[in-house]
Design a protein around this motif. Structure first.
Motif, PDB file in Angstrom:
ATOM      1  N   ARG B   9      11.969   6.086   0.732  1.00  0.00           N
ATOM      2  CA  ARG B   9      10.991   6.488  -0.262  1.00  0.00           C
ATOM      3  C   ARG B   9      11.270   5.835  -1.596  1.00  0.00           C
ATOM      4  O   ARG B   9      10.362   5.508  -2.351  1.00  0.00           O
ATOM      5  CB  ARG B   9      11.003   8.010  -0.424  1.00  0.00           C
ATOM      6  CG  ARG B   9      10.468   8.791   0.760  1.00  0.00           C
ATOM      7  CD  ARG B   9       8.943   8.557   0.959  1.00  0.00           C
ATOM      8  NE  ARG B   9       8.179   8.724  -0.261  1.00  0.00           N
ATOM      9  CZ  ARG B   9       7.767   9.881  -0.728  1.00  0.00           C
ATOM     10  NH1 ARG B   9       8.034  10.994  -0.076  1.00  0.00           N
ATOM     11  NH2 ARG B   9       7.057   9.943  -1.850  1.00  0.00           N
ATOM     12  N   TYR B  35       0.426  -2.929   1.118  1.00  0.00           N
ATOM     13  CA  TYR B  35      -0.120  -3.088  -0.220  1.00  0.00           C
ATOM     14  C   TYR B  35       1.008  -3.022  -1.242  1.00  0.00           C
ATOM     15  O   TYR B  35       2.008  -2.343  -1.037  1.00  0.00           O
ATOM     16  CB  TYR B  35      -1.101  -1.961  -0.559  1.00  0.00           C
ATOM     17  CG  TYR B  35      -2.420  -1.981   0.168  1.00  0.00           C
ATOM     18  CD1 TYR B  35      -2.587  -1.309   1.381  1.00  0.00           C
ATOM     19  CD2 TYR B  35      -3.521  -2.636  -0.375  1.00  0.00           C
ATOM     20  CE1 TYR B  35      -3.809  -1.308   2.032  1.00  0.00           C
ATOM     21  CE2 TYR B  35      -4.753  -2.641   0.270  1.00  0.00           C
ATOM     22  CZ  TYR B  35      -4.893  -1.966   1.478  1.00  0.00           C
ATOM     23  OH  TYR B  35      -6.104  -1.963   2.114  1.00  0.00           O
ATOM     24  N   GLN B  37       1.429  -1.854  -5.233  1.00  0.00           N
ATOM     25  CA  GLN B  37       0.755  -1.161  -6.335  1.00  0.00           C
ATOM     26  C   GLN B  37       1.651  -1.181  -7.559  1.00  0.00           C
ATOM     27  O   GLN B  37       2.669  -0.483  -7.608  1.00  0.00           O
ATOM     28  CB  GLN B  37       0.409   0.273  -5.945  1.00  0.00           C
ATOM     29  CG  GLN B  37      -0.411   1.004  -7.008  1.00  0.00           C
ATOM     30  CD  GLN B  37      -0.730   2.430  -6.633  1.00  0.00           C
ATOM     31  OE1 GLN B  37      -0.073   3.034  -5.786  1.00  0.00           O
ATOM     32  NE2 GLN B  37      -1.760   2.990  -7.250  1.00  0.00           N
ATOM     33  N   PRO B  43      -3.986  -0.519  -5.595  1.00  0.00           N
ATOM     34  CA  PRO B  43      -3.247  -1.263  -4.568  1.00  0.00           C
ATOM     35  C   PRO B  43      -3.859  -2.642  -4.341  1.00  0.00           C
ATOM     36  O   PRO B  43      -5.080  -2.802  -4.365  1.00  0.00           O
ATOM     37  CB  PRO B  43      -3.420  -0.390  -3.318  1.00  0.00           C
ATOM     38  CG  PRO B  43      -3.819   0.952  -3.815  1.00  0.00           C
ATOM     39  CD  PRO B  43      -4.584   0.708  -5.066  1.00  0.00           C
ATOM     40  N   MET B  89       5.270   0.051  -6.342  1.00  0.00           N
ATOM     41  CA  MET B  89       5.175   0.909  -5.170  1.00  0.00           C
ATOM     42  C   MET B  89       4.633   0.054  -4.029  1.00  0.00           C
ATOM     43  O   MET B  89       3.639  -0.658  -4.198  1.00  0.00           O
ATOM     44  CB  MET B  89       4.236   2.082  -5.438  1.00  0.00           C
ATOM     45  CG  MET B  89       3.994   2.970  -4.230  1.00  0.00           C
ATOM     46  SD  MET B  89       5.331   4.121  -3.949  1.00  0.00           S
ATOM     47  CE  MET B  89       4.742   5.498  -4.947  1.00  0.00           C
ATOM     48  N   LEU B  91       2.990   0.265  -0.447  1.00  0.00           N
ATOM     49  CA  LEU B  91       2.268   1.217   0.393  1.00  0.00           C
ATOM     50  C   LEU B  91       1.925   0.600   1.735  1.00  0.00           C
ATOM     51  O   LEU B  91       1.498  -0.552   1.807  1.00  0.00           O
ATOM     52  CB  LEU B  91       0.969   1.652  -0.293  1.00  0.00           C
ATOM     53  CG  LEU B  91       1.096   2.450  -1.583  1.00  0.00           C
ATOM     54  CD1 LEU B  91      -0.223   2.469  -2.333  1.00  0.00           C
ATOM     55  CD2 LEU B  91       1.553   3.863  -1.283  1.00  0.00           C
ATOM     56  N   GLU B 103     -11.607   4.152   8.082  1.00  0.00           N
ATOM     57  CA  GLU B 103     -10.747   4.786   7.086  1.00  0.00           C
ATOM     58  C   GLU B 103      -9.320   4.295   7.237  1.00  0.00           C
ATOM     59  O   GLU B 103      -8.795   4.183   8.336  1.00  0.00           O
ATOM     60  CB  GLU B 103     -10.774   6.300   7.243  1.00  0.00           C
ATOM     61  CG  GLU B 103      -9.859   7.033   6.265  1.00  0.00           C
ATOM     62  CD  GLU B 103      -9.930   8.535   6.429  1.00  0.00           C
ATOM     63  OE1 GLU B 103     -10.814   9.018   7.153  1.00  0.00           O
ATOM     64  OE2 GLU B 103      -9.086   9.222   5.819  1.00  0.00           O
ATOM     65  N   GLN B 104      -8.699   3.999   6.108  1.00  0.00           N
ATOM     66  CA  GLN B 104      -7.285   3.644   6.083  1.00  0.00           C
ATOM     67  C   GLN B 104      -6.488   4.889   5.722  1.00  0.00           C
ATOM     68  O   GLN B 104      -6.820   5.603   4.774  1.00  0.00           O
ATOM     69  CB  GLN B 104      -7.032   2.532   5.070  1.00  0.00           C
ATOM     70  CG  GLN B 104      -7.697   1.216   5.443  1.00  0.00           C
ATOM     71  CD  GLN B 104      -7.305   0.084   4.513  1.00  0.00           C
ATOM     72  OE1 GLN B 104      -6.287   0.132   3.829  1.00  0.00           O
ATOM     73  NE2 GLN B 104      -8.098  -0.966   4.504  1.00  0.00           N
ATOM     74  N   PHE B 106      -2.874   6.259   4.488  1.00  0.00           N
ATOM     75  CA  PHE B 106      -1.742   5.729   3.730  1.00  0.00           C
ATOM     76  C   PHE B 106      -0.484   6.554   3.945  1.00  0.00           C
ATOM     77  O   PHE B 106      -0.526   7.785   4.065  1.00  0.00           O
ATOM     78  CB  PHE B 106      -2.064   5.707   2.236  1.00  0.00           C
ATOM     79  CG  PHE B 106      -2.972   4.586   1.833  1.00  0.00           C
ATOM     80  CD1 PHE B 106      -4.344   4.686   2.018  1.00  0.00           C
ATOM     81  CD2 PHE B 106      -2.459   3.422   1.272  1.00  0.00           C
ATOM     82  CE1 PHE B 106      -5.186   3.649   1.653  1.00  0.00           C
ATOM     83  CE2 PHE B 106      -3.297   2.383   0.906  1.00  0.00           C
ATOM     84  CZ  PHE B 106      -4.661   2.496   1.096  1.00  0.00           C
ATOM     85  N   GLY B 107       0.633   5.863   3.948  1.00  0.00           N
ATOM     86  CA  GLY B 107       1.917   6.525   3.905  1.00  0.00           C
ATOM     87  C   GLY B 107       2.273   6.899   2.475  1.00  0.00           C
ATOM     88  O   GLY B 107       1.534   6.580   1.545  1.00  0.00           O
ATOM     89  N   PRO B 108       3.442   7.572   2.282  1.00  0.00           N
ATOM     90  CA  PRO B 108       3.829   8.036   0.949  1.00  0.00           C
ATOM     91  C   PRO B 108       4.318   6.923   0.036  1.00  0.00           C
ATOM     92  O   PRO B 108       4.435   7.124  -1.171  1.00  0.00           O
ATOM     93  CB  PRO B 108       4.954   9.028   1.237  1.00  0.00           C
ATOM     94  CG  PRO B 108       5.533   8.544   2.524  1.00  0.00           C
ATOM     95  CD  PRO B 108       4.387   8.000   3.311  1.00  0.00           C
TER      96      PRO B 108
END
Lengths: 111, 115
Positions: B9, B35, B37, B43, B89, B91, B103-104, B106-108
């Protein structure tokens, strides 16, 4: 190619007041439009999307958006905001392949 | 509910070091995206996979970044050597298949700080 412009980088609004987050796009082809929300230190979550059909789209958490082809806009609205709506909101556009994200609008909820 | 998993993370590394990020998409999702960001921005797509094949890596700085999805499931993004400007970040997202209408999810994200 597609592009998207979020007109406000930050929007302050009092709790229980209505809010509108503005989004304009440009594209030479038909588009799909999206609004995503990002809470601090988290990934993005889809709020709603417009693919075709009715221009008024309802999403999660009481949000809705209206697709206006003549004004190339897809503004996000909520009639009454809550402190839990504090987050970054991203408008996104796709011409059928990849998605292009706007720079985001930070929603500040004032007590 | 199925989710996109990412690790670590948080990552702090010194410039010129190597760093790697891992992503496990939702089971059955053929398309995987990485991605970047930057703080205060939206992103930006680095690379897109359809199964194990790269569909779009036009914005991936290939002199230092690499990505793989060898078995068409999980994926690794590597930076070597890391530079101060890579702080951002990262992603990962997945979708059932490629195409802008899907729809995409996303992870955290992995927050990278390069010192």
């Amino acid at each position: 190619a597609q592009s998207v412009t979020q007109l406000d980088s930050q929007v302050p609004v009092f709790e229980e007041a209505p809010v509108e987050l503005r989004c304009n796009y440009s594209s030479s082809v038909s588009v799909y439009l999206f609004w995503y929300v990002q809470y601090p230190n988290q990934g993005l979550q889809l709020l709603l999307k417009y693919l075709s059909g009715s221009t008024l789209v309802k999403g999660i958490n009481g949000f809705e958006a209206e697709f206006n082809k003549s004004q190339t806009s897809f503004h996000l609205r909520k009639p009454s905001v809550h402190i839990s709506d504090t987050a970054e909101y991203f408008c996104a556009v796709s011409g059928g392949d990849k998605i292009i994200f706007g720079k985001g609008t930070r929603l500040h909820i004032l007590p | 509910e199925a989710e996109v998993a990412q690790s670590p993370r948080y990552k702090i590394t010194e410039k010129s070091q190597a760093v790697a990020f891992w992503c496990d998409p939702i089971s059955g999702h053929a398309t995987l995206y990485w991605y970047r960001q930057i703080l205060g921005q939206g992103p930006e797509l680095l690379v897109q996979f359809q199964d194990e094949s790269v569909v779009d890596d036009s914005q991936l700085p290939k002199d230092r970044f690499s990505a793989e999805r060898l078995k068409g499931v999980d994926s690794t993004l590597k930076i070597q050597p890391a530079e101060l400007g890579d702080s951002a970040m990262y992603l990962c997202a997945s979708s059932l298949t490629t195409g802008g209408s899907y729809e995409q999810y996303f992870g955290p994200g992995t927050r990278l700080t390069v010192t």
